[in-house]
Design an enzyme around this catalytic site. Structure first.
Site, PDB file in Angstrom:
ATOM      1  N   ASP A 177      26.699  39.838  33.383  1.00 26.55           N
ATOM      2  CA  ASP A 177      27.819  40.584  33.311  1.00 26.55           C
ATOM      3  C   ASP A 177      28.663  40.059  33.969  1.00 26.55           C
ATOM      4  OD1 ASP A 177      27.159  43.302  32.203  1.00 26.55           O
ATOM      5  OD2 ASP A 177      26.303  43.835  34.353  1.00 26.55           O
ATOM      6  N   LYS A 195      30.313  36.475  30.754  1.00 31.92           N
ATOM      7  CA  LYS A 195      30.097  35.115  30.218  1.00 31.92           C
ATOM      8  C   LYS A 195      30.892  35.037  28.726  1.00 31.92           C
ATOM      9  CE  LYS A 195      26.122  36.248  30.166  1.00 31.92           C
ATOM     10  NZ  LYS A 195      25.596  37.024  31.030  1.00 31.92           N
ATOM     11  N   GLY A 233      26.116  42.095  25.742  1.00 33.44           N
ATOM     12  CA  GLY A 233      27.425  43.736  26.305  1.00 33.44           C
ATOM     13  C   GLY A 233      28.420  41.811  26.548  1.00 33.44           C
ATOM     14  N   HIS A 234      29.010  41.438  25.604  1.00 29.22           N
ATOM     15  CA  HIS A 234      29.471  40.667  25.841  1.00 29.22           C
ATOM     16  C   HIS A 234      31.396  41.118  25.259  1.00 29.22           C
ATOM     17  CE1 HIS A 234      27.050  37.622  26.793  1.00 29.22           C
ATOM     18  NE2 HIS A 234      27.127  37.848  25.424  1.00 29.22           N
ATOM     19  N   GLN A 253      22.168  38.260  28.890  1.00 28.12           N
ATOM     20  CA  GLN A 253      21.542  38.583  30.454  1.00 28.12           C
ATOM     21  C   GLN A 253      21.765  37.623  31.556  1.00 28.12           C
ATOM     22  OE1 GLN A 253      19.227  39.367  27.135  1.00 28.12           O
ATOM     23  NE2 GLN A 253      20.412  40.841  27.198  1.00 28.12           N
ATOM     24  N   THR A 308      14.418  41.053  32.673  1.00 28.26           N
ATOM     25  CA  THR A 308      15.035  40.816  30.823  1.00 28.26           C
ATOM     26  C   THR A 308      13.610  40.713  30.122  1.00 28.26           C
ATOM     27  OG1 THR A 308      16.127  41.390  28.464  1.00 28.26           O
ATOM     28  CG2 THR A 308      15.779  39.653  30.471  1.00 28.26           C
ATOM     29  N   THR A 334      26.011  50.517  28.029  1.00 28.89           N
ATOM     30  CA  THR A 334      24.611  51.704  28.226  1.00 28.89           C
ATOM     31  C   THR A 334      26.178  52.959  29.423  1.00 28.89           C
ATOM     32  OG1 THR A 334      24.253  50.775  30.887  1.00 28.89           O
ATOM     33  CG2 THR A 334      22.850  51.117  29.052  1.00 28.89           C
ATOM     34  N   ARG A 389      26.426  52.414  32.475  1.00 33.27           N
ATOM     35  CA  ARG A 389      25.889  52.814  33.804  1.00 33.27           C
ATOM     36  C   ARG A 389      27.179  51.996  35.186  1.00 33.27           C
ATOM     37  NH1 ARG A 389      20.363  51.251  33.239  1.00 33.27           N
ATOM     38  NH2 ARG A 389      21.054  49.865  31.924  1.00 33.27           N
ATOM     39  N   LEU A 419      38.282  36.253  39.959  1.00 30.61           N
ATOM     40  CA  LEU A 419      38.537  35.867  41.142  1.00 30.61           C
ATOM     41  C   LEU A 419      39.811  36.851  41.907  1.00 30.61           C
ATOM     42  CD1 LEU A 419      38.313  33.404  43.640  1.00 30.61           C
ATOM     43  CD2 LEU A 419      40.571  32.836  42.291  1.00 30.61           C
ATOM     44  N   ASP A 420      40.381  37.038  40.755  1.00 31.12           N
ATOM     45  CA  ASP A 420      41.533  38.105  40.647  1.00 31.12           C
ATOM     46  C   ASP A 420      41.677  39.758  41.373  1.00 31.12           C
ATOM     47  OD1 ASP A 420      40.397  38.095  38.414  1.00 31.12           O
ATOM     48  OD2 ASP A 420      41.736  40.228  37.741  1.00 31.12           O
ATOM     49  N   VAL A 480      41.507  35.357  36.427  1.00 32.29           N
ATOM     50  CA  VAL A 480      41.904  35.860  36.603  1.00 32.29           C
ATOM     51  C   VAL A 480      42.158  36.601  36.362  1.00 32.29           C
ATOM     52  CG1 VAL A 480      43.214  33.753  38.754  1.00 32.29           C
ATOM     53  CG2 VAL A 480      43.472  33.631  36.918  1.00 32.29           C
ATOM     54  N   GLY A 481      42.240  37.455  35.411  1.00 31.14           N
ATOM     55  CA  GLY A 481      42.690  37.775  34.682  1.00 31.14           C
ATOM     56  C   GLY A 481      41.568  38.930  33.799  1.00 31.14           C
TER      57      GLY A 481
HETATM   58  P1  GTP Z   1      25.945  40.058  29.819  1.00 33.92           P
HETATM   59  O1  GTP Z   1      26.356  39.243  28.818  1.00 33.92           O
HETATM   60  O2  GTP Z   1      25.374  41.407  29.248  1.00 33.92           O
HETATM   61  O3  GTP Z   1      25.351  39.876  30.818  1.00 33.92           O
HETATM   62  O4  GTP Z   1      28.081  40.165  29.801  1.00 33.92           O
HETATM   63  P2  GTP Z   1      28.548  39.708  29.932  1.00 33.92           P
HETATM   64  O5  GTP Z   1      28.637  38.635  30.865  1.00 33.92           O
HETATM   65  O6  GTP Z   1      28.770  38.624  28.847  1.00 33.92           O
HETATM   66  O7  GTP Z   1      29.895  39.355  30.752  1.00 33.92           O
HETATM   67  P3  GTP Z   1      31.262  40.791  29.851  1.00 33.92           P
HETATM   68  O8  GTP Z   1      32.082  39.575  29.277  1.00 33.92           O
HETATM   69  O9  GTP Z   1      30.728  42.024  29.412  1.00 33.92           O
HETATM   70  O10 GTP Z   1      32.909  40.051  31.170  1.00 33.92           O
HETATM   71  C1  GTP Z   1      32.156  41.326  32.030  1.00 33.92           C
HETATM   72  C2  GTP Z   1      34.005  41.795  31.863  1.00 33.92           C
HETATM   73  O11 GTP Z   1      34.589  41.279  32.565  1.00 33.92           O
HETATM   74  C3  GTP Z   1      34.636  42.371  30.606  1.00 33.92           C
HETATM   75  O12 GTP Z   1      35.483  43.995  30.671  1.00 33.92           O
HETATM   76  C4  GTP Z   1      35.491  40.887  31.079  1.00 33.92           C
HETATM   77  O13 GTP Z   1      36.677  41.176  29.776  1.00 33.92           O
HETATM   78  C5  GTP Z   1      35.437  40.746  32.608  1.00 33.92           C
HETATM   79  N1  GTP Z   1      36.748  39.407  33.163  1.00 33.92           N
HETATM   80  C6  GTP Z   1      35.999  38.225  32.566  1.00 33.92           C
HETATM   81  N2  GTP Z   1      36.326  37.979  33.225  1.00 33.92           N
HETATM   82  C7  GTP Z   1      37.267  37.839  34.408  1.00 33.92           C
HETATM   83  C8  GTP Z   1      38.407  38.053  34.973  1.00 33.92           C
HETATM   84  O14 GTP Z   1      38.241  36.647  35.569  1.00 33.92           O
HETATM   85  N3  GTP Z   1      38.792  39.019  35.641  1.00 33.92           N
HETATM   86  C9  GTP Z   1      38.861  40.159  35.180  1.00 33.92           C
HETATM   87  N4  GTP Z   1      39.642  40.801  36.320  1.00 33.92           N
HETATM   88  N5  GTP Z   1      37.841  40.433  34.578  1.00 33.92           N
HETATM   89  C10 GTP Z   1      37.494  39.906  33.626  1.00 33.92           C
END
Ligand code: GTP
Length: 440
Positions: A33, A36, A60-61, A239, A254, A316, A318, A347-348, A429-430
């Site tokens: 999470d 990525k 979940g991306h 993951q 996993t 999930t 969770r 970072l935000d 940053v968002g």
């Molecule tokens: P897994 O493969 O399940 O580990 O997930 P993941 O690493 O792909 O994470 P995912 O893409 O679901 O990102 C997690 C959440 O963080 C998403 O809602 C993104 O939009 C959000 N996100 C990503 N980068 C940033 C960021 O720099 N700032 C903020 N505020 N949210 C971010």
């Protein structure tokens, strides 16, 4: 070995082996999470192929493009771009009903024509999901926190050699039916309460076979040719390193290799074609499920991270446990993956903190340790050495140049670089696609 010619020289063709490194890998450095999805989305602009190499629809991306929100579980995120083909490699386990639903939900143009699925990938059946649920409920307090998507039981079918692959489905359907019946009997011996309507399942899979057939390929050769043709290939690991079945905190892991090794075994590409390996780090740390978490914050700071960072699972829902960044963990992650660059996301979320702590080393039984413990018991006992950095107390959300970040935010990033010895190339940053700072 190259044999010498009559003059004792190695033939020129073999001597001048050209090394191309067209494969870029993006992988998680922590407990998943990390965001990525957004980094893959950014890099996929230049990719011809975007590949998944391990895991299943337990990942979940999320990718946000203006008002549109894409949720990917099995599809490689790069398929958002019409020119990018998606490859689901042999190391992935596929729940076809889930895959087809994801294709329909995301409404991406001519996707099925741009999707390539390995004939060696294993199939996840509803049966695997039911068994996953039974196993997880049976663990009670000791739950591993699986998503109950059947991924673990499918990899165990793969290891016990009675799993069914995509090649079985698109081959002789009578043989597929026999193998499926055998698989059901096998599980019924261990889980007599599991209910499967074999006839009904086979009817459904007969239709799936026709729908999936045009997408199926022998992907080792397909990727080999893509490399020869200088195609740019992006690999997206699901993951994360500390969830890797070998290097993660067993048993809270996993069921696949989600660190660099999984790229090779899950796609069938040789190591020398891999160029950059980018590690994605969330600016703080989160974890789903039970187990040790040395830098965890169980106070109002933890709640603030959870709320600001919207730390709830995509798959999930969770809530995730939250804590300070852990560089001791990240050093271990870097030892395994050999990152050539880093992306620090979210970072935000730290914008409001007066002070920010960062874990830099572990002590176990009074001794500093160089690595990450193998056992959860040890991880629960480590003492964390922290450094405290001043916060920046201003919004970074609209910043797009590194030079324009508050001085203390820059210091936070350079602390990560110094401890890991790897350059940070991007800072998130968002959540939007353009909320990213590229560092030249
Ligand atoms: P897994 O493969 O399940 O580990 O997930 P993941 O690493 O792909 O994470 P995912 O893409 O679901 O990102 C997690 C959440 O963080 C998403 O809602 C993104 O939009 C959000 N996100 C990503 N980068 C940033 C960021 O720099 N700032 C903020 N505020 N949210 C971010």
């Amino acid at each position: 070995m190259a044999s010498n010619n009559e003059n004792g020289e190695i033939p020129a063709k073999i001597k001048r082996l050209e090394v191309k490194r067209p494969v870029t890998v993006v992988l998680g450095t922590q407990w998943g999470d990390e965001g990525k999805g957004k980094i893959v989305d950014m890099l996929a602009v230049d990719a011809d192929l975007c590949c998944r190499c391990q895991g299943g629809n337990n990942a979940g991306h999320s990718v946000h493009v203006q008002d549109k929100h894409y949720a990917f579980h099995l599809l490689p995120s790069g398929v958002i771009y019409p020119s990018c083909k998606g490859v689901i490699g042999n190391g992935v386990v596929i729940h076809l009903p889930g895959l087809f639903k994801e294709i329909e939900d995301n409404k991406i143009g001519n996707l099925e024509e741009r999707l390539v699925i390995s004939d060696r990938a294993h199939l996840v059946f509803d049966l695997h999901q039911k068994v996953d649920g039974m196993l997880e409920s049976g663990r009670g307090q000791k739950s591993i926190g699986t998503t109950k998507k059947g991924i673990g039981p499918t990899y165990s079918s793969k290891a016990t050699r009675n799993g069914l692959r995509i090649s079985d489905l698109v081959g002789d359907f009578t043989k597929f039916s026999e193998k499926f019946t055998h698989l059901v009997e096998h599980f019924k011996c261990m889980f007599p309460d599991v209910e499967v309507d074999v006839e009904e399942e086979l009817e459904i899979y007969k239709e799936f076979a026709e729908r999936v057939r045009p997408m199926v390929k022998e992907t080792v050769c397909y990727l080999h040719n893509a490399i020869k043709e200088n195609k740019r290939i992006l690999v997206e690991c699901a993951q994360s390193t500390i969830l890797d079945i070998d290097f993660g905190l067993y048993p809270y892991v996993t069921s696949s290799n989600c660190s660099i090794g999984g790229v090779l075994t899950g796609l069938g590409i040789p190591p020398h074609v891999i160029g950059d390996v980018y590690g994605v780090i969330k600016a703080y740390l989160t974890r789903v499920g039970s187990g040790g978490f040395p830098t965890e914050l169980t106070d109002e700071y933890g709640e603030l991270l959870q709320k600001r960072g919207a730390e709830f699972g995509v798959t999930t829902g969770r809530p995730r446990r939250c804590g300070w960044l852990d560089l001791a963990m990240l050093k271990y992650s870097n030892m395994i993956n050999g990152f050539t660059g880093l992306a620090v996301t979210k970072l935000d979320i730290l914008d409001v903190f007066e002070e920010i702590k960062v874990g830099v080393a572990y002590k176990l039984k009074g001794q500093r340790i160089e690595t990450f413990p193998a056992s959860d018991d040890d991880l629960q006992q480590v003492e964390v050495e922290y450094i405290t950095l001043p916060g920046w107390k201003e919004s970074t959300e609209s910043v797009r140049k590194f030079s324009e970040l508050p001085a203390n935010a820059k210091k936070y990033i350079s602390t990560i670089e110094q401890h890991l010895g790897v350059q940070v190339k991007w800072v998130g940053v968002g959540k939007d696609r353009d909320s990213i700072i590229s560092i030249p």
